[in-house]
Design an enzyme around this catalytic site. Sequence first.
Site, PDB file in Angstrom:
ATOM      1  N   GLU A   1     -30.888  -3.628  -0.708  1.00 15.72           N
ATOM      2  CA  GLU A   1     -31.326  -4.032   0.866  1.00 15.72           C
ATOM      3  C   GLU A   1     -31.907  -5.322   1.106  1.00 15.72           C
ATOM      4  O   GLU A   1     -32.179  -6.039   0.072  1.00 15.72           O
ATOM      5  CB  GLU A   1     -32.475  -3.002   1.018  1.00 15.72           C
ATOM      6  CG  GLU A   1     -33.202  -3.168   2.332  1.00 15.72           C
ATOM      7  CD  GLU A   1     -34.518  -2.457   2.266  1.00 15.72           C
ATOM      8  OE1 GLU A   1     -35.264  -2.467   3.477  1.00 15.72           O
ATOM      9  OE2 GLU A   1     -35.076  -2.087   0.967  1.00 15.72           O
ATOM     10  N   LYS A   9     -30.548   0.871   9.832  1.00 15.76           N
ATOM     11  CA  LYS A   9     -31.668   1.814   9.118  1.00 15.76           C
ATOM     12  C   LYS A   9     -32.269   2.406  10.518  1.00 15.76           C
ATOM     13  O   LYS A   9     -32.700   1.783  11.572  1.00 15.76           O
ATOM     14  CB  LYS A   9     -32.526   0.926   8.578  1.00 15.76           C
ATOM     15  CG  LYS A   9     -33.625   1.896   7.827  1.00 15.76           C
ATOM     16  CD  LYS A   9     -34.616   1.026   6.803  1.00 15.76           C
ATOM     17  CE  LYS A   9     -35.565   1.817   6.455  1.00 15.76           C
ATOM     18  NZ  LYS A   9     -36.541   1.015   5.259  1.00 15.76           N
ATOM     19  N   CYS A  14     -33.593   1.927   1.624  1.00 13.61           N
ATOM     20  CA  CYS A  14     -34.905   2.117   1.036  1.00 13.61           C
ATOM     21  C   CYS A  14     -35.442   3.579   1.039  1.00 13.61           C
ATOM     22  O   CYS A  14     -34.627   4.348   0.617  1.00 13.61           O
ATOM     23  CB  CYS A  14     -35.780   0.894   1.855  1.00 13.61           C
ATOM     24  SG  CYS A  14     -37.450   0.666   1.326  1.00 13.61           S
TER      25      CYS A  14
END
Length: 544
Positions: free
Chosen positions: A286, A355, A405
């Site tokens: 990430e 995301k 994440c």
Amino acid sequence: MRDSNRADHRWPLTWRVTALLLVSGLAQAISLAWPLDGAFYGVPQGWLQCLSLMVLAGTLDRSESSKQAFLCGWIFSLAWLIGSIWWLFISMNKYGGLPAPIAAMAVFLLASGLAIFYGAACVVFYKVCKTGVAVLPRASAFAATWLLAEIVRGTIWTGFPWGAVGYAHVESALQHWAPWIGVYGLCALSAFIAMAFAAERRGRRTSSRLAIAGMSVFVAALGYTWVNSPSRVDKVVHRSETPLRVTLLQGNIPQDMKFGEGINRALRDYREALLSSASDLTVTPETAIPLIQQQMPEHYWQPLLAHFSKGPQAALIGLPLAMKSEQGQLKYSNSVIALLPQTSPADTASYQYDKHHLVPFGEFVPPLFQWFVRMMHIPLGEFTRGDVAQPSLVFRGERIAPNICYEDLFGEELARNFVNPNTAPTLMVNLSNIAWFGDTVAIEQHLLISRMRALELGRPMLRATNTGATAIIDAQGRVTHRLPSAVQGALTAEVYGMHGPTTPYAQWVSVFGLWPLVLFALLILLVVAGMAHASRHGLRRFGP
């Protein structure tokens, strides 16, 4: 709740019971991933989780008031949650610049607020079961209330289900029910077991035919699903014919350098690794490149595009992206960009994943908390959400679904891509950077979360992280390859995508979300409440 020590009139529990609940709560936190160095470091201890919850169940079952019941659940959960998420202190104090007392208080307030859900659940249990209900109905009611508390914690205010007790069972016998009922279902099962063993036996009770039939069906269903669990089935027939060679990069860029003096190191190291990789697919962590494209050095991005467009290989790169809104304002996203060959018409021509499930305070500012964020020094603190179910990347016959994440903490959201088995992902990829929390047990806890998602959804999970745990997890939730944490390196291996049927959990949760579990829990509570009512009025008991 009786004890040889007299309880202070201002505190409904004796101090002995209070201490026991605190210790057992901490033990439950330890059960999620063993935190002490040695052969068992990071290993979940399902037996310890059940034993710890038995202490709460036994204490709760002997409560004599709603206040006692609430405090039992709240104290136990406070210790458990602080023991599970204490490493948030590191991100706020060391990297966010928050003074240590304030950072410690923030962790305490978060844990104490979340613990209220479990205190409330214990009050509901007490109200439903305080009179005339036998052991198995009480165990069912405790499982239902615990399940509801876990789901509320995991969904309200965007949700924070980190440390759910089901994760302690990634390697226990309960793991084989994960492809049927998911981690929340395992939470309910462990709560049922805890109360069934710890509940007070209140005299001899006869079992009605209805109760015997109901329990027989329940036990038969558990046995059938355990024996026929997708996690126990050989899936070689469903895997891809040819493997995909992957390289997962672990840059080990210190978090306090990542957006400062470490930028040049990250740009150099990841560029060299991407250009030198001989694998079919190379994946970075990430925000491996911590700059938006407009800020990158000249002649940095275009050579990477050219390299992958002309060859047979592909890369998934984590980086922030900037785009203009309709009002002309810049909006930022935490994204994954695919660099792809332009040779196969069957593959995706271009790919971007944004995301969806953002981290409060780290990636968006909750209402009324701007003052708190201003006290910390966290870059890139306000992102735009992507859609909840975004298309998979099609490459070399695989459908690859990225997540970023702690998005892998929300299995019900990842499952939204599994509505149609013919377009469901064959591989999942998690790109993470949890260097915010140091080289702590948070790394092992996150690995267990990814393993649970692989178990629930029946698909391999690849993990590319900044500091760990960079790993490859098969469709049965087993770690087949892993890099040591807190080192720079590249993990290269062959993986097979998983095609064919999806798991029962993926089938129902992709359509209905968590509502079937919620409704089942409410039904259980309604039935047990009816049994208690019948018992109070001298009617025939329905429980054993």
